[in-house]
Design a protein around this motif. Structure first.
Motif, PDB file in Angstrom:
ATOM      1  N   ILE A 121      20.755   7.840  11.128  1.00 41.57           N
ATOM      2  CA  ILE A 121      19.948   7.916   9.695  1.00 41.57           C
ATOM      3  C   ILE A 121      19.510   6.771   9.189  1.00 41.57           C
ATOM      4  CG2 ILE A 121      20.603   8.395   7.434  1.00 41.57           C
ATOM      5  CD1 ILE A 121      23.374   9.842   8.336  1.00 41.57           C
ATOM      6  N   VAL A 122      19.881   5.627   9.538  1.00 44.78           N
ATOM      7  CA  VAL A 122      19.205   4.408   9.182  1.00 44.78           C
ATOM      8  C   VAL A 122      17.591   4.233   9.729  1.00 44.78           C
ATOM      9  CG1 VAL A 122      19.284   1.670   9.106  1.00 44.78           C
ATOM     10  CG2 VAL A 122      21.182   3.186   8.624  1.00 44.78           C
ATOM     11  N   ARG A 123      17.747   4.594  11.121  1.00 47.88           N
ATOM     12  CA  ARG A 123      16.340   4.609  11.851  1.00 47.88           C
ATOM     13  C   ARG A 123      15.495   5.449  11.393  1.00 47.88           C
ATOM     14  NH1 ARG A 123      15.205   7.657  16.424  1.00 47.88           N
ATOM     15  NH2 ARG A 123      17.201   8.527  16.494  1.00 47.88           N
ATOM     16  N   LYS A 124      16.101   6.726  11.037  1.00 52.73           N
ATOM     17  CA  LYS A 124      15.056   7.582  10.513  1.00 52.73           C
ATOM     18  C   LYS A 124      14.235   7.275   9.209  1.00 52.73           C
ATOM     19  CE  LYS A 124      16.942  11.837  12.448  1.00 52.73           C
ATOM     20  NZ  LYS A 124      17.742  13.316  12.262  1.00 52.73           N
ATOM     21  N   LYS A 125      15.184   6.612   8.485  1.00 51.39           N
ATOM     22  CA  LYS A 125      14.613   6.102   7.111  1.00 51.39           C
ATOM     23  C   LYS A 125      14.410   4.799   7.084  1.00 51.39           C
ATOM     24  CE  LYS A 125      15.950  10.232   5.522  1.00 51.39           C
ATOM     25  NZ  LYS A 125      14.957  11.156   4.813  1.00 51.39           N
ATOM     26  N   ILE A 126      14.262   3.858   7.929  1.00 49.51           N
ATOM     27  CA  ILE A 126      14.096   2.502   7.786  1.00 49.51           C
ATOM     28  C   ILE A 126      12.726   2.165   7.297  1.00 49.51           C
ATOM     29  CG2 ILE A 126      13.178   2.551  10.279  1.00 49.51           C
ATOM     30  CD1 ILE A 126      15.269  -0.155   8.380  1.00 49.51           C
ATOM     31  N   ILE A 127      11.705   3.101   7.439  1.00 51.97           N
ATOM     32  CA  ILE A 127      10.409   2.886   7.085  1.00 51.97           C
ATOM     33  C   ILE A 127      10.536   2.989   5.522  1.00 51.97           C
ATOM     34  CG2 ILE A 127       7.736   3.472   7.249  1.00 51.97           C
ATOM     35  CD1 ILE A 127       9.026   2.302   9.585  1.00 51.97           C
ATOM     36  N   ILE A 128      11.046   3.899   5.039  1.00 52.69           N
ATOM     37  CA  ILE A 128      10.984   4.101   3.501  1.00 52.69           C
ATOM     38  C   ILE A 128      11.690   3.198   2.915  1.00 52.69           C
ATOM     39  CG2 ILE A 128      11.722   5.760   1.558  1.00 52.69           C
ATOM     40  CD1 ILE A 128      11.377   8.087   3.895  1.00 52.69           C
ATOM     41  N   ALA A 129      13.168   2.779   3.736  1.00 47.44           N
ATOM     42  CA  ALA A 129      13.797   1.659   3.201  1.00 47.44           C
ATOM     43  C   ALA A 129      13.207   0.327   2.828  1.00 47.44           C
ATOM     44  CB  ALA A 129      15.334   1.478   3.931  1.00 47.44           C
ATOM     45  N   LEU A 130      12.256   0.110   4.028  1.00 48.54           N
ATOM     46  CA  LEU A 130      11.657  -1.249   3.941  1.00 48.54           C
ATOM     47  C   LEU A 130      10.322  -1.195   2.872  1.00 48.54           C
ATOM     48  CD1 LEU A 130      10.942  -1.785   7.874  1.00 48.54           C
ATOM     49  CD2 LEU A 130      12.182  -3.291   6.269  1.00 48.54           C
ATOM     50  N   ILE A 131       9.640  -0.122   2.562  1.00 45.16           N
ATOM     51  CA  ILE A 131       8.775   0.186   1.483  1.00 45.16           C
ATOM     52  C   ILE A 131       9.394  -0.179   0.133  1.00 45.16           C
ATOM     53  CG2 ILE A 131       7.128   1.629   0.436  1.00 45.16           C
ATOM     54  CD1 ILE A 131       6.577   2.927   3.174  1.00 45.16           C
ATOM     55  N   ILE A 132      10.695   0.453   0.097  1.00 43.19           N
ATOM     56  CA  ILE A 132      11.271   0.168  -1.435  1.00 43.19           C
ATOM     57  C   ILE A 132      11.658  -1.416  -1.464  1.00 43.19           C
ATOM     58  CG2 ILE A 132      13.534   0.850  -2.429  1.00 43.19           C
ATOM     59  CD1 ILE A 132      13.218   3.716  -1.308  1.00 43.19           C
ATOM     60  N   ALA A 133      12.119  -1.790  -0.217  1.00 40.09           N
ATOM     61  CA  ALA A 133      12.536  -3.200  -0.320  1.00 40.09           C
ATOM     62  C   ALA A 133      11.276  -4.285  -0.641  1.00 40.09           C
ATOM     63  CB  ALA A 133      13.286  -3.672   0.925  1.00 40.09           C
ATOM     64  N   MET A 134      10.205  -3.662   0.107  1.00 43.31           N
ATOM     65  CA  MET A 134       9.035  -4.679  -0.428  1.00 43.31           C
ATOM     66  C   MET A 134       8.637  -4.582  -1.481  1.00 43.31           C
ATOM     67  SD  MET A 134       7.801  -6.495   2.315  1.00 43.31           S
ATOM     68  CE  MET A 134       6.359  -6.645   1.978  1.00 43.31           C
ATOM     69  N   ILE A 135       8.683  -3.333  -2.207  1.00 41.84           N
ATOM     70  CA  ILE A 135       8.305  -3.025  -3.736  1.00 41.84           C
ATOM     71  C   ILE A 135       9.121  -3.872  -4.508  1.00 41.84           C
ATOM     72  CG2 ILE A 135       8.103  -1.590  -5.538  1.00 41.84           C
ATOM     73  CD1 ILE A 135       7.235   0.561  -3.284  1.00 41.84           C
ATOM     74  N   SER A 136      10.435  -3.837  -4.097  1.00 44.02           N
ATOM     75  CA  SER A 136      11.465  -4.514  -4.921  1.00 44.02           C
ATOM     76  C   SER A 136      11.343  -6.146  -5.039  1.00 44.02           C
ATOM     77  CB  SER A 136      12.910  -4.260  -4.596  1.00 44.02           C
ATOM     78  OG  SER A 136      13.830  -4.961  -5.355  1.00 44.02           O
ATOM     79  N   MET A 137      10.858  -6.638  -3.818  1.00 43.22           N
ATOM     80  CA  MET A 137      10.717  -8.277  -3.853  1.00 43.22           C
ATOM     81  C   MET A 137       9.348  -8.506  -4.359  1.00 43.22           C
ATOM     82  SD  MET A 137      10.348 -10.190  -0.011  1.00 43.22           S
ATOM     83  CE  MET A 137       8.589  -9.239   0.244  1.00 43.22           C
ATOM     84  N   CYS A 138       8.341  -7.849  -4.245  1.00 39.85           N
ATOM     85  CA  CYS A 138       7.059  -7.868  -5.120  1.00 39.85           C
ATOM     86  C   CYS A 138       7.438  -8.033  -6.589  1.00 39.85           C
ATOM     87  CB  CYS A 138       6.081  -7.096  -4.763  1.00 39.85           C
ATOM     88  SG  CYS A 138       5.352  -7.120  -3.159  1.00 39.85           S
ATOM     89  N   LEU A 139       8.199  -7.028  -7.049  1.00 40.22           N
ATOM     90  CA  LEU A 139       8.479  -6.815  -8.818  1.00 40.22           C
ATOM     91  C   LEU A 139       9.079  -8.268  -9.015  1.00 40.22           C
ATOM     92  CD1 LEU A 139       9.329  -3.142  -8.939  1.00 40.22           C
ATOM     93  CD2 LEU A 139       7.300  -4.152  -9.647  1.00 40.22           C
ATOM     94  N   VAL A 140      10.147  -8.481  -8.000  1.00 42.20           N
ATOM     95  CA  VAL A 140      10.993  -9.794  -8.627  1.00 42.20           C
ATOM     96  C   VAL A 140      10.091 -10.986  -8.653  1.00 42.20           C
ATOM     97  CG1 VAL A 140      12.874 -11.253  -7.780  1.00 42.20           C
ATOM     98  CG2 VAL A 140      13.274  -8.793  -7.910  1.00 42.20           C
TER      99      VAL A 140
END
Length: 224
Positions: free
Chosen positions: A16-35
């Motif tokens: 599950i994590v392998r399938k969704k890792i790209i989406i999770a990374l994009i969300i994490a990058m957006i969160s990091m940029c917002l912070v």
């Protein structure tokens, strides 16, 4: 049997994590940029200026000198820290620089550190204005140079150098917050994806069915 279930569960979570890792990374990058944007926008910059002093204590005899060399470093730092943050010193600095801040406000900006196994101490001042931080640090050193020999059993206090300015302390804090935001968001989003998939009771493909159970597939219904 229990061990088999645990292995299947770990495999399914990994898939599950392998399938969704790209989406999770994009969300994490957006969160990091917002912070990062919020930090640079709303957190005031803070700089650290430091100046070194050489303290020459009077030595009465050899025995006292030995005692001083082995035990007094921590005591000296604590003593000078109290003197530095005292009203006598801080009021003198405020008067010399014509500062508008209070004694308590200036006290919060100052601290003292000792250089290991030496008679050198460093005065640190944190301020939003780098030039003001340097001025305050240098004036504190001058005030300490004047007052400490009168307050303690000290031969003299020498200023070793002008105040040195370090980088923006706020920038390093924001970078730390950005890293924490990235890691926490990545873990949180991955956990959400795993929970969502585990709550589903239907399968989209035969491959999804095989990943969860070892039961054989008897028949499949083709898409219309």
């Amino acid at each position: 049997m229990e061990q088999m279930k645990r292995e299947l569960s770990l495999v399914s979570i990994f898939n599950i994590v392998r399938k969704k890792i790209i989406i999770a990374l994009i969300i994490a990058m957006i969160s990091m940029c917002l912070v990062g944007v919020a930090g640079f926008q709303f957190m005031a910059p803070k700089y650290d200026a430091s100046v070194q002093l050489l303290i020459n204590p009077k030595v009465v005899n050899t025995e006292a000198g030995n005692y001083r060399s082995t035990d007094s470093n921590t005591q000296l730092v604590n003593t000078y820290n109290v003197i530095l943050r005292s009203k006598v010193i801080l009021s003198d600095v405020i008067e010399r620089l014509d500062l508008t801040m209070s004694v308590s406000g200036l006290r919060e900006m100052t601290s003292i550190q000792s250089e290991k196994e030496s008679k050198v101490i460093s005065i640190h001042v944190q301020h939003e204005d780098p030039e003001q931080a340097k001025k305050i640090a240098e004036t504190l050193a001058l005030s300490m140079e004047k007052e400490v020999p009168q307050l303690m059993n000290i031969d003299n206090v020498n200023i070793l150098s002008d105040a040195e300015l370090s980088g923006n302390l706020t920038t390093s804090k924001i970078r730390l917050y950005m890293i924490l935001a990235f890691v926490m968001t990545l873990l949180l989003s991955s956990t959400v994806f795993v929970i969502r998939e585990s709550l589903k009771n239907t399968f989209k493909t035969a491959k999804d069915f095989k990943e969860v159970t070892s039961l054989p597939i008897i028949v499949t219904i083709p898409e219309i």
